[in-house]
Write an enzyme that holds these catalytic residues in place. Structure first.
Site, short mmCIF file in Angstrom:
data_model
loop_
_atom_site.label_atom_id
_atom_site.label_comp_id
_atom_site.label_asym_id
_atom_site.label_seq_id
_atom_site.Cartn_x
_atom_site.Cartn_y
_atom_site.Cartn_z
CD GLU A 131 8.81 2.02 -6.10
OE1 GLU A 131 8.54 3.05 -6.74
OE2 GLU A 131 9.77 1.28 -6.35
N PRO A 132 5.57 4.67 -2.69
CG PRO A 132 6.73 6.50 -1.82
CD PRO A 132 6.94 5.16 -2.47
CB ALA A 134 4.29 1.60 -7.48
N GLY A 346 -21.02 -6.09 23.37
CA GLY A 346 -21.65 -4.82 23.73
C GLY A 346 -20.61 -3.75 24.02
N GLY A 347 -20.90 -2.91 25.02
CA GLY A 347 -20.01 -1.79 25.35
C GLY A 347 -18.61 -2.24 25.75
CD GLU A 370 1.46 -10.83 -0.30
OE1 GLU A 370 2.27 -9.90 -0.42
OE2 GLU A 370 1.42 -11.77 -1.07
C1 LIG Z 1 0.60 -2.52 7.58
C2 LIG Z 1 1.04 -2.74 6.18
C3 LIG Z 1 2.05 -3.64 5.90
C4 LIG Z 1 2.50 -3.80 4.59
N1 LIG Z 1 3.58 -4.62 4.32
C5 LIG Z 1 4.12 -4.62 3.09
C6 LIG Z 1 5.36 -5.28 2.83
O1 LIG Z 1 5.93 -5.91 3.72
N2 LIG Z 1 5.89 -5.20 1.59
C7 LIG Z 1 5.28 -4.52 0.58
O2 LIG Z 1 5.83 -4.48 -0.52
N3 LIG Z 1 4.08 -3.89 0.77
C8 LIG Z 1 3.51 -3.92 2.01
N4 LIG Z 1 2.33 -3.25 2.24
C9 LIG Z 1 1.69 -2.54 1.14
C10 LIG Z 1 0.38 -3.17 0.71
O3 LIG Z 1 0.60 -4.36 0.01
C11 LIG Z 1 -0.35 -2.10 -0.13
O4 LIG Z 1 -0.77 -1.10 0.79
C12 LIG Z 1 -1.52 -2.64 -0.90
O5 LIG Z 1 -1.09 -3.49 -1.92
C13 LIG Z 1 -2.38 -1.53 -1.52
O6 LIG Z 1 -1.59 -0.57 -2.16
P1 LIG Z 1 -1.80 0.99 -1.81
O7 LIG Z 1 -1.72 1.12 -0.34
O8 LIG Z 1 -0.86 1.77 -2.62
O9 LIG Z 1 -3.27 1.30 -2.24
P2 LIG Z 1 -3.82 1.63 -3.71
O10 LIG Z 1 -3.28 0.65 -4.68
O11 LIG Z 1 -3.61 3.07 -3.98
O12 LIG Z 1 -5.34 1.34 -3.50
C14 LIG Z 1 -6.24 2.25 -2.84
C15 LIG Z 1 -7.66 1.73 -3.01
O13 LIG Z 1 -7.99 1.66 -4.40
C16 LIG Z 1 -8.36 0.35 -4.77
N5 LIG Z 1 -7.84 0.08 -6.12
C17 LIG Z 1 -6.55 0.05 -6.50
N6 LIG Z 1 -6.45 -0.24 -7.80
C18 LIG Z 1 -7.70 -0.38 -8.26
C19 LIG Z 1 -8.25 -0.68 -9.54
N7 LIG Z 1 -7.48 -0.91 -10.59
N8 LIG Z 1 -9.60 -0.72 -9.66
C20 LIG Z 1 -10.39 -0.52 -8.58
N9 LIG Z 1 -9.93 -0.23 -7.36
C21 LIG Z 1 -8.60 -0.18 -7.19
C22 LIG Z 1 -7.74 -0.55 -3.72
O14 LIG Z 1 -8.44 -1.77 -3.59
C23 LIG Z 1 -7.85 0.30 -2.47
O15 LIG Z 1 -9.13 0.17 -1.92
C24 LIG Z 1 1.86 -3.11 3.54
C25 LIG Z 1 0.80 -2.23 3.82
C26 LIG Z 1 0.41 -2.02 5.13
C27 LIG Z 1 -0.68 -1.02 5.40
#
Ligand SMILES: Cc1cc2nc3c(=O)[nH]c(=O)nc-3n(C[C@H](O)[C@H](O)[C@H](O)COP(=O)(O)OP(=O)(O)OC[C@H]3O[C@@H](n4cnc5c(N)ncnc54)[C@H](O)[C@@H]3O)c2cc1C
Length: 552
Positions: A131-132, A134, A346-347, A370
Site C-alpha cells: 500500500e502507499p 505499507a 564501455g561506451g 518480494e
Molecule cells: C515494479 C514493482 C513491482 C511490484 N509488484 C508488487 C506486487 O505485485 N504486489 C505487491 O504487493 N507489491 C509489489 N511491489 C511492492 C514491493 O514489494 C515494495 O516496493 C517493497 O516491498 C518495498 O516497499 P516500499 O516500496 O514501501 O519501500 P519501504 O518499505 O518504504 O522501504 C524504503 C527503504 O527503506 C528500507 N527499509 C524499510 N524498512 C526498514 C527497516 N525496518 N529497517 C531498515 N531499512 C528499512 C528498505 O529496504 C528500502 O531501502 C512492487 C514494487 C515495484 C517497484
C-alpha cells in the site's frame, strides 16, 4: 510441495521457452517495447495460454489441471524467463504470487476454482499486498474489509482502500487483495471490473517496463463471503509468510537469470572487441574485474537456490531464512553482474541499443520487490541470531565441522576455507552477543549480509563436491564443468572468509572505540590470509571455463 516435473518434461519446457523467445522476442522488439513503455498484452496472454506456451500450467498443481512443477522446476523456468526479459517474467510471477495465498490457504473449492481458471483459461492474477504507506511493513496496512451480515451470519465484505506498485495491476483478470477484517489481515479474491474497483496508470518505471505496474483503488467493493481465502479471518499475514521461502526463490532465480544474461552478452563482446592490439577477453585486468568475480558470485547464489529448492521439494518446510539468503545473494550478484556488463561494453554499454543497458535497469527491481535486500538482511540476521543463542554459540562452529569432514573427503572444493569462514562467523556472533552489538541495527544488518555470504559459501562447496562426484540433481544447471565449479567455489570461499574476518574487526572495533582484544586470533585471521594462496590460478581456471576454453 509434493509436485515435481520429470526431468525430460522440464527440458522440453525450457526448450519451448527458448524457441518461443527466438521466434517471437528478438532483442530489437524487447528494446522497442521497453522504449515505448508498453505491456505486450498479446504476448503475455500467449505465454500464459495452455494452447501455446502455457508457462502457468507448469506452476499449477497437478490436481488442479496444471503440470505441477516443484520449487526446482520453478527456479529453472524463472531463471530462463528472466534471461529473456524480466518484465515478461514478472508478469508470469504476478500470477503465481497472486494465486499463492489460495494455494497455501484456500479452501478446496477455492483452489479448484481459481487454480482451474489459471490452468484452463490462462487467467492472469495480481497480488495486492503493498500500500502507499505499507511496504516493507505490511502490518501497517489500511485497506479494510467490513463484514456484511444477514440474520447474524456474515454473507460478504465491503473492501475499501488503495494498493501501490501492483504487478499486472492494470491488466489482471483476478486479484488477491490483503485487507484488514475484524479478525485481522485477510486475503480476498476480487474480479477485475467489479463495481468500485479501479486502477491507476501503467507506472513509468526505471526498468521492467514491459511489466504492467499500477496502483489499485477499492471503494466499497462488495465480495461474497466465499471470496475470503481459507474462509477464516486473520490468516492473511501467516499465508503471506508461508510462501516467502518459495516466492523469494523465484525472485532469486530472476536475479540469477538476468545477471547471467548480461554476462552472456559481455563475454562474446569482449572476444570481438580489440583494444591495445588484442581482444579484451585476453586482458586479465578486464576478465578478473568485470567477468569472473560476477560469474562466481552468481554461481554461489545458484548453489544456494538449488539447495533450497531441493529441500523445499523434499518437504522440509517453508525455509524462509534460506529463501532470504538465496534472494539476497542472487539479486545482489545479478545487479552487480549487469552493472559490470555495461562497464565491459564501455561506451556502447551505456546506450539503449545494447541489451546490457536494459538488463541493468530491469534487474534492479529484484533487490526491491518480494522484500528488499535490507529486509532480507534483517530476516536472515534475526533468524540465525536465534540459532546462535539456542546453540550456546556453536551453530556455525558445528557447520564448520561438517565442512571439515567434507574437506577430508574432497580437498578440491574449498571446504576447509569455507569452514574458516564459518568459525570466524561464529566468533563474530559471539563477540556481538557479549558486547550487545546487535542493538545497533547497522551491525545486525551487516551480520545478515555476512551470514548470507557464509551460508552461500557452504552451499557452493557442497554443490562443487556433488558436481565432482556426479551427484548433482538431475535437473541441475550444467553451465560449468565440475573442475570449474570447484575452482569457483575455492575463490568464493576465500573471498567470504576474508570478508567475514575483516568486517568483523571493522564493526567490533567500530562499535567500541577500537578495542578488539583477542578477536583477530579467535577469527583465525592468519589462516584466512594464508588461504588466499592460489587465488589467481583459480581465477584463471574460471576465466578459461567461462570463455569456453576448457583445458585439455
Ligand atoms: C515494479 C514493482 C513491482 C511490484 N509488484 C508488487 C506486487 O505485485 N504486489 C505487491 O504487493 N507489491 C509489489 N511491489 C511492492 C514491493 O514489494 C515494495 O516496493 C517493497 O516491498 C518495498 O516497499 P516500499 O516500496 O514501501 O519501500 P519501504 O518499505 O518504504 O522501504 C524504503 C527503504 O527503506 C528500507 N527499509 C524499510 N524498512 C526498514 C527497516 N525496518 N529497517 C531498515 N531499512 C528499512 C528498505 O529496504 C528500502 O531501502 C512492487 C514494487 C515495484 C517497484
Amino acid at each position: 510441495m509434493a509436485n515435481a516435473l520429470n526431468p525430460d518434461t522440464l527440458k522440453v519446457a525450457l526448450r519451448s521457452i527458448d524457441e518461443f523467445a527466438a521466434r517471437e522476442l528478438p532483442d530489437s522488439l524487447l528494446i522497442e517495447l521497453d522504449e515505448r513503455d508498453e505491456f505486450p498484452a498479446e504476448i503475455v496472454r500467449r505465454m500464459s495460454s495452455g494452447d501455446e506456451l502455457g508457462i502457468q500450467l507448469l506452476f499449477v498443481p497437478f490436481e488442479y489441471g496444471g503440470m505441477g512443477g516443484g520449487a526446482y522446476d520453478v527456479y529453472r523456468i524463472c531463471e530462463r524467463m528472466a534471461a529473456i526479459d524480466l518484465g515478461l517474467a514478472t508478469s508470469e510471477l504476478a500470477t503465481f504470487l497472486g494465486s499463492d495465498p489460495i494455494r497455501v490457504g484456500g479452501t478446496e473449492e477455492q483452489k479448484a476454482l481459481y487454480m482451474g481458471r489459471i490452468a484452463k483459461d490462462g487467467a492472469l492474477f495480481a497480488y495486492g499486498a503493498t500500500e502507499p504507506e505499507a511496504g516493507s511493513d505490511l502490518g501497517a496496512l489500511k485497506t479494510v474489509a467490513e463484514p456484511v451480515s444477514d440474520n447474524g451470519s456474515v454473507t460478504g465484505y465491503r473492501i475499501s482502500g488503495a494498493k501501490q506498485w501492483i504487478s499486472n495491476g492494470g491488466v489482471a483478470d483476478l486479484y488477491t487483495i490483503l485487507a484488514m477484517t475484524p479478525g485481522g489481515p485477510s486475503w480476498f479474491v476480487v474480479e477485475a471490473g467489479v463495481e468500485g474497483f479501479t486502477h491507476g496508470h501503467h507506472e513509468d518505471k526505471h526498468g521492467i517496463r514491459l511489466s504492467n505496474t499500477a496502483a489499485l483503488f477499492l471503494s466499497n467493493v462488495y465480495v461474497d463471503a466465499d471470496r475470503l481465502i481459507g474462509g477464516v479471518e486473520g490468516q492473511g499475514l501467516v499465508q503471506a509468510q508461508k510462501v516467502f521461502g518459495y516466492t523469494r526463490l523465484m525472485v532469486a532465480a530472476f536475479g540469477l537469470g538476468a545477471g547471467w544474461s548480461a554476462l552472456d552478452r559481455a563475454i562474446p563482446y569482449s572476444k570481438k572487441r580489440s583494444q591495445a592490439g588484442s581482444p579484451l577477453s585476453e586482458k586479465q585486468g578486464y576478465t578478473h574485474k568485470l567477468i569472473v568475480p560476477h560469474a562466481i558470485a552468481l554461481e554461489a547464489a545458484r548453489a544456494a537456490i538449488e539447495e533450497t529448492a531441493e529441500r523445499i521439494d523434499s518437504g522440509e518446510g517453508e525455509l524462509q531464512i534460506e529463501g532470504a539468503v538465496a534472494k539476497f545473494l542472487a539479486t545482489e550478484a545479478g545487479d552487480a553482474a549487469a552493472d559490470a556488463a555495461i562497464q565491459a561494453h564501455g561506451g556502447y554499454g551505456y546506450t539503449h541499443d545494447y541489451m546490457v543497458e536494459k538488463i541493468k535497469r530491469d534487474v534492479r527491481i529484484t533487490r526491491i520487490y518480494e522484500g528488499t535486500s535490507e529486509i532480507m538482511e534483517i530476516t536472515i540476521a534475526r533468524g540465525r541470531w536465534q540459532e546462535h543463542l539456542k546453540s550456546g554459540g556453536s551453530y556455525y562452529h558445528d557447520r564448520a565441522r561438517e565442512l571439515e569432514v567434507l574437506h577430508a573427503e574432497n580437498p578440491a572444493v574449498g571446504a576447509d576455507v569455507a569452514a574458516l569462514a564459518h568459525h570466524a562467523l561464529a566468533e563474530t556472533l559471539e563477540r556481538a552477543r557479549q558486547e550487545k552489538l546487535t542493538r545497533s541495527q547497522h551491525i545486525l544488518m551487516r551480520l545478515g549480509e555476512l551470514i548470507a555470504l557464509t551460508e552461500g559459501s557452504a552451499a557452493f562447496v557442497r554443490r562443487a563436491h556433488r558436481a565432482g562426484a556426479k551427484q548433482l540433481h538431475e535437473k541441475a544447471s550444467k553451465r560449468l564443468k565440475p573442475v570449474a565449479i570447484a575452482a569457483a567455489s575455492r575463490v568464493n570461499a576465500r573471498n567470504v572468509a576474508l570478508r567475514v574476518a575483516t568486517e568483523s574487526i571493522r564493526w567490533v572495533a567500530g562499535a567500541d572505540g577500537g578495542t578488539v582484544g583477542d578477536l583477530e586470533q579467535r577469527l583465525g585471521i592468519e589462516a584466512i590470509y594464508r588461504a588466499q594462496g592460489g587465488l589467481l590460478a583459480d581465477m584463471a581456471e574460471v576465466t578459461t571455463a567461462v570463455y569456453g576454453r576448457m583445458r585439455a
